[in-house]
Design a protein around this motif. Structure first.
Motif, PDB file in Angstrom:
ATOM      1  N   ASP A 130      -1.419   5.237   1.836  1.00 38.06           N
ATOM      2  CA  ASP A 130      -1.109   5.124   0.306  1.00 38.06           C
ATOM      3  C   ASP A 130       0.239   6.059   0.169  1.00 38.06           C
ATOM      4  O   ASP A 130       0.466   6.323  -0.892  1.00 38.06           O
ATOM      5  CB  ASP A 130      -2.229   5.792  -0.488  1.00 38.06           C
ATOM      6  CG  ASP A 130      -2.639   7.127   0.112  1.00 38.06           C
ATOM      7  OD1 ASP A 130      -1.952   7.545   0.916  1.00 38.06           O
ATOM      8  OD2 ASP A 130      -3.859   7.661  -0.227  1.00 38.06           O
ATOM      9  N   ASP A 139      -2.409   0.134   4.533  1.00 41.95           N
ATOM     10  CA  ASP A 139      -3.462   1.018   3.661  1.00 41.95           C
ATOM     11  C   ASP A 139      -3.080   2.495   3.918  1.00 41.95           C
ATOM     12  O   ASP A 139      -3.888   3.243   3.362  1.00 41.95           O
ATOM     13  CB  ASP A 139      -4.842   0.632   4.134  1.00 41.95           C
ATOM     14  CG  ASP A 139      -5.296  -0.475   3.894  1.00 41.95           C
ATOM     15  OD1 ASP A 139      -5.106  -1.177   2.792  1.00 41.95           O
ATOM     16  OD2 ASP A 139      -6.074  -1.240   4.592  1.00 41.95           O
ATOM     17  N   ARG A 152      -8.272   3.680  -0.493  1.00 44.57           N
ATOM     18  CA  ARG A 152      -8.395   2.142  -0.666  1.00 44.57           C
ATOM     19  C   ARG A 152      -8.148   1.463   0.708  1.00 44.57           C
ATOM     20  O   ARG A 152      -7.143   2.057   1.323  1.00 44.57           O
ATOM     21  CB  ARG A 152      -7.578   1.511  -1.825  1.00 44.57           C
ATOM     22  CG  ARG A 152      -7.391   0.116  -1.868  1.00 44.57           C
ATOM     23  CD  ARG A 152      -6.535  -0.289  -3.100  1.00 44.57           C
ATOM     24  NE  ARG A 152      -6.307  -1.719  -3.131  1.00 44.57           N
ATOM     25  CZ  ARG A 152      -6.070  -2.450  -4.380  1.00 44.57           C
ATOM     26  NH1 ARG A 152      -6.269  -1.673  -5.458  1.00 44.57           N
ATOM     27  NH2 ARG A 152      -6.220  -3.687  -4.401  1.00 44.57           N
ATOM     28  N   SER A 197       0.817  -1.100  -0.032  1.00 40.38           N
ATOM     29  CA  SER A 197      -0.155  -0.030  -0.053  1.00 40.38           C
ATOM     30  C   SER A 197       0.853   1.197  -0.080  1.00 40.38           C
ATOM     31  O   SER A 197       0.635   2.284  -0.679  1.00 40.38           O
ATOM     32  CB  SER A 197      -0.965   0.023   1.085  1.00 40.38           C
ATOM     33  OG  SER A 197      -1.994  -1.182   1.040  1.00 40.38           O
TER      34      SER A 197
END
Length: 345
Positions: free
Chosen positions: A259, A257, A168, A64
């Motif tokens: 980014d 997660d 995401r 990620s």
């Protein structure tokens, strides 16, 4: 080249090849995404392209923090806006390097001689960001702070007309969900206050494992919050949710997660900042490129679990209609033509 840049370079090679066949040579849509039936006008997204794009981070094993998993969402969102008929060079990320190119440079290139264009293209396609004016990220000043916006449509004379943030979440749902929603709400207020006429959107991806009994309450809570993000006039115009599903046999993107977005870097205050170079697609032999594309893991989409108001069909129609409604009739002619001549069904 750092590992993250190497992964992005590989990803761009695959992303570009996936979206390329669906657009004509000038970057305009090869088919009309608008359809009309007894219920009215509706926008039909290209889910097959989305599923292939989502397979790229899985193929590369991209964590990620590399930004590649979230980049798949950016590429598809920009691709759908080009399918809608908006000028390809003005939708960022662009389909070719540099992914961010101001409209003034687009106009300069269009009017340049062949020799001038050759020199200019050599500069623009070098990966250099030239003080942040070209490159791979769009940093936009809101009311109080600069925000990196993932998908943008902007020109010098209009300012930002579309600003879409993508997030995401493939794991750690209970741990990170609240943070992501709170951040997105603050970002919406910041951007909306300075750009009240722009179409503002939030695109969220949740892996299907959130629907298991272990996370059932968390899933309901996240989906409810996403629906509420689009209810206020001074926040998002539209919010989108997709729920991708892939086999546990495929290595999921690792990490928490995050980014990799750093607000201080967006503001030009820390890290590599505005001098960073843009990762360029790798030059791969056709045989190797085809092999990788054939090896893409299968990603399905759970569309039934997404409420109607959060579906991509509604999201893109809302964003496109807001732009066309808030601009003169002589702006975005191709987008207006496509919407006015939908496919019958």
């Amino acid at each position: 080249m750092s590992e993250d840049k190497s992964l992005k370079a590989q990803a761009w090679t695959l992303f570009d090849r996936i979206v390329e066949p669906a657009l004509s040579e000038n970057g305009q849509p090869s088919s009309n995404p608008w359809w009309k039936n007894a219920s009215g006008l509706w926008f039909k997204p290209d889910y097959s392209v989305l599923q292939r794009l989502l397979g790229v981070p899985l193929l590369l094993g991209a964590p990620s923090q590399s930004g590649v998993p979230a980049l798949a969402l950016d590429v598809w969102t920009a691709y759908e806006l080009r399918r809608a008929g908006f000028e390809p060079d003005l939708v960022w990320p662009r389909a070719t390097p540099p992914r961010i190119l101001p409209s003034t440079l687009v106009a300069l290139r269009r009017e340049a001689t062949r020799e001038q264009r050759r020199v200019l293209d050599g500069m623009l396609q070098s990966g250099k960001t030239y003080g942040g004016e070209t490159g791979a990220s769009a940093n936009i000043l809101g009311k109080n702070y600069v925000k990196q916006v993932d998908v943008v449509m902007s020109t010098w004379n209009t300012g930002p007309e579309i600003m879409i943030s993508t997030k995401r979440m493939d794991s750690s749902f209970g741990k990170n969900a609240a943070n992501r929603v709170e951040e997105s709400y603050g970002d919406a207020k910041n951007l909306r206050s300075r750009h009240p006429q722009a179409a503002l959107g939030f695109f969220f991806s949740l892996r299907s494992t959130v629907l298991t009994p272990q996370f059932e309450d968390v899933a309901a809570w996240i989906i409810d919050l996403l629906g509420k993000l689009g209810r206020e006039d001074d926040a998002y115009d539209a919010v989108c949710l997709i729920i991708p599903d892939w086999s546990d046999d495929v290595a999921a993107p690792s990490g928490d997660d995050d980014d990799g977005e750093d607000p201080l870097v967006s503001a030009g205050l820390a890290g590599e900042g505005l001098a960073a170079e843009e990762p360029l697609p790798l030059e791969l032999p056709e045989s190797e490129l085809d092999r990788r594309l054939r090896s893409l893991p299968t990603v399905e989409l759970n569309r039934k679990a997404v409420p109607e108001n959060l579906r991509p069909e509604v999201f893109f129609a809302t964003i496109i209609n807001r732009v066309l409604d808030n601009s003169p009739v002589n702006f975005h002619r191709e987008a207006r033509r496509l919407r006015a001549n939908p496919n019958p069904r």
